[in-house]
Design a protein around this motif. Structure first.
Motif, mmCIF file in Angstrom:
data_model
loop_
_atom_site.group_PDB
_atom_site.id
_atom_site.type_symbol
_atom_site.label_atom_id
_atom_site.label_comp_id
_atom_site.label_asym_id
_atom_site.label_seq_id
_atom_site.Cartn_x
_atom_site.Cartn_y
_atom_site.Cartn_z
ATOM 1 N N ILE A 1 0.859 -1.188 0.000
ATOM 2 C CA ILE A 1 0.000 0.000 0.000
ATOM 3 C C ILE A 1 0.891 1.232 0.000
ATOM 4 O O ILE A 1 1.510 1.558 1.013
ATOM 5 N N CYS A 2 0.956 1.912 -1.124
ATOM 6 C CA CYS A 2 1.835 3.070 -1.286
ATOM 7 C C CYS A 2 1.012 4.307 -1.627
ATOM 8 O O CYS A 2 -0.107 4.204 -2.145
ATOM 9 N N PRO A 3 1.545 5.508 -1.357
ATOM 10 C CA PRO A 3 0.836 6.737 -1.740
ATOM 11 C C PRO A 3 0.644 6.810 -3.245
ATOM 12 O O PRO A 3 1.377 6.192 -4.016
ATOM 13 N N GLY A 4 -0.329 7.596 -3.664
ATOM 14 C CA GLY A 4 -0.579 7.770 -5.084
ATOM 15 C C GLY A 4 0.525 8.574 -5.755
ATOM 16 O O GLY A 4 1.408 9.139 -5.104
ATOM 17 N N TYR A 5 0.462 8.644 -7.076
ATOM 18 C CA TYR A 5 1.455 9.384 -7.843
ATOM 19 C C TYR A 5 0.809 9.851 -9.150
ATOM 20 O O TYR A 5 -0.348 9.536 -9.435
ATOM 21 N N LYS A 6 1.563 10.607 -9.931
ATOM 22 C CA LYS A 6 1.041 11.181 -11.166
ATOM 23 C C LYS A 6 0.831 10.085 -12.212
ATOM 24 O O LYS A 6 1.790 9.471 -12.683
ATOM 25 N N GLN A 7 -0.406 9.818 -12.561
ATOM 26 C CA GLN A 7 -0.706 8.812 -13.585
ATOM 27 C C GLN A 7 -2.095 9.081 -14.164
ATOM 28 O O GLN A 7 -3.001 9.519 -13.464
ATOM 29 N N ALA A 8 -2.242 8.822 -15.450
ATOM 30 C CA ALA A 8 -3.528 9.026 -16.131
ATOM 31 C C ALA A 8 -3.435 8.431 -17.535
ATOM 32 O O ALA A 8 -2.348 8.122 -18.029
ATOM 33 N N TYR A 9 -4.583 8.280 -18.159
ATOM 34 C CA TYR A 9 -4.608 7.892 -19.569
ATOM 35 C C TYR A 9 -5.795 8.564 -20.239
ATOM 36 O O TYR A 9 -6.763 8.970 -19.580
#
Length: 289
Positions: A27-35
């Motif tokens: 379980i890790c923090p979110g990060y910049k990602q999208a599509y």
């Protein structure tokens, strides 16, 4: 008694270390990602490395910058020959992303959100559709109102900054500056800066800093219910929640949590109240008294 205490200490310590290892690894923090999802169903992943790239698709140019993506109307003859098409930019759970629409409007998208937009704005309005949460800084254009469609609500602006929270549990619009009009069930309502409109609970003065905390890399709770806090956390860290006792959902907490803290740090922060206890199994956080 001394022997029992010794062995108890030897057994409990590895369990705590194992729990920490499991939660940190899974379980890790979110990060910049999208599509971007095109009308055809094709998905185009957007970079998160900060490298500048350009892609031409369906009458528009995707110009990836350090902070996100800029969507520009195509300028070639082939681009202009393409009819106005609508696409979705999708940010999954555990993600966030920024974009600039063809009219110059800046949008910050939170986890588990998506925005429908055209490859260019034509006619006498600028219209997009949102599911999830986003913060908008709308480019001013008196001749073309900017309209955001969400569940049961249409937000109309000319040029202003506001946040829309439109997940399943609520539809809330918070005005930071400027002016907006809300169309709800055939009725129009105006909103003033510093106020929030909630479709189900009315509206009123709000702590804007707390509402926009997600955009600034924080989670701020001001006497918030534990269930509401964990809705935010589960979207950002992408985990499931299991409550051993439903009554703990109504416990209230106040605090300021960095969004990029480890899940262990977040859970330990909440455990300091001695009101709740957490354990982690895979990608599920178990909440108990």
């Amino acid at each position: 008694l001394g022997v029992w205490l010794y062995f108890r200490a030897q057994v409990s310590q590895p369990q705590e270390s194992t729990l920490a290892a499991i939660s940190m690894d899974t379980i890790c923090p979110g990060y910049k990602q999208a599509y971007i999802e095109l009308k055809s169903g094709e998905r185009i992943a957007l970079g998160n490395t900060g490298n500048k790239q350009e892609k031409r698709i369906e009458g528009m140019v995707l110009k990836e910058e350090k902070d996100g993506v800029m969507i520009l109307p195509g300028d070639s003859l082939a681009d202009k020959a393409v009819a106005v098409e609508k696409s979705w930019i999708v940010v999954p759970r555990g993600g966030e992303y920024q974009l600039i629409l063809p009219d110059g409007t800046k949008v910050w998208l939170n986890s588990d959100s998506k925005l429908e937009f055209p490859n260019t704005f034509v006619g006498d309005e600028r219209r997009v559709k949102l599911a999830g949460e986003a913060y908008f800084e709308v480019a001013k254009n008196k001749a073309k109102p900017f309209r955001v469609e969400v569940d049961r609500v249409e937000v109309v602006v000319l040029g202003t900054s506001f946040n829309i929270h439109a997940y399943d549990e609520a539809v809330k619009t918070t005005l930071v500056e400027g002016a907006v009009k809300l169309n709800v069930a055939g009725k129009a309502y105006s909103l003033s800066p510093g106020f929030e409109a909630n479709v189900d609970q009315g509206g009123g003065k709000i702590d804007v800093q707390a509402v926009l905390a997600w955009k600034e890399g924080k989670i701020i709770a001001n006497d918030e219910r534990l269930e509401d806090i964990f809705r935010q956390l589960s979207r950002w860290y992408d985990f499931e929640i299991f409550y051993q006792n439903a009554a703990v959902k109504d416990l209230h907490f106040t605090g300021n949590i960095p969004r990029h803290a480890t899940i262990n740090e977040v859970l330990k922060f909440l455990e300091r109240t001695h009101l709740v206890h957490f354990s982690v199994v895979g990608r599920t956080v178990i909440v108990s008294e």
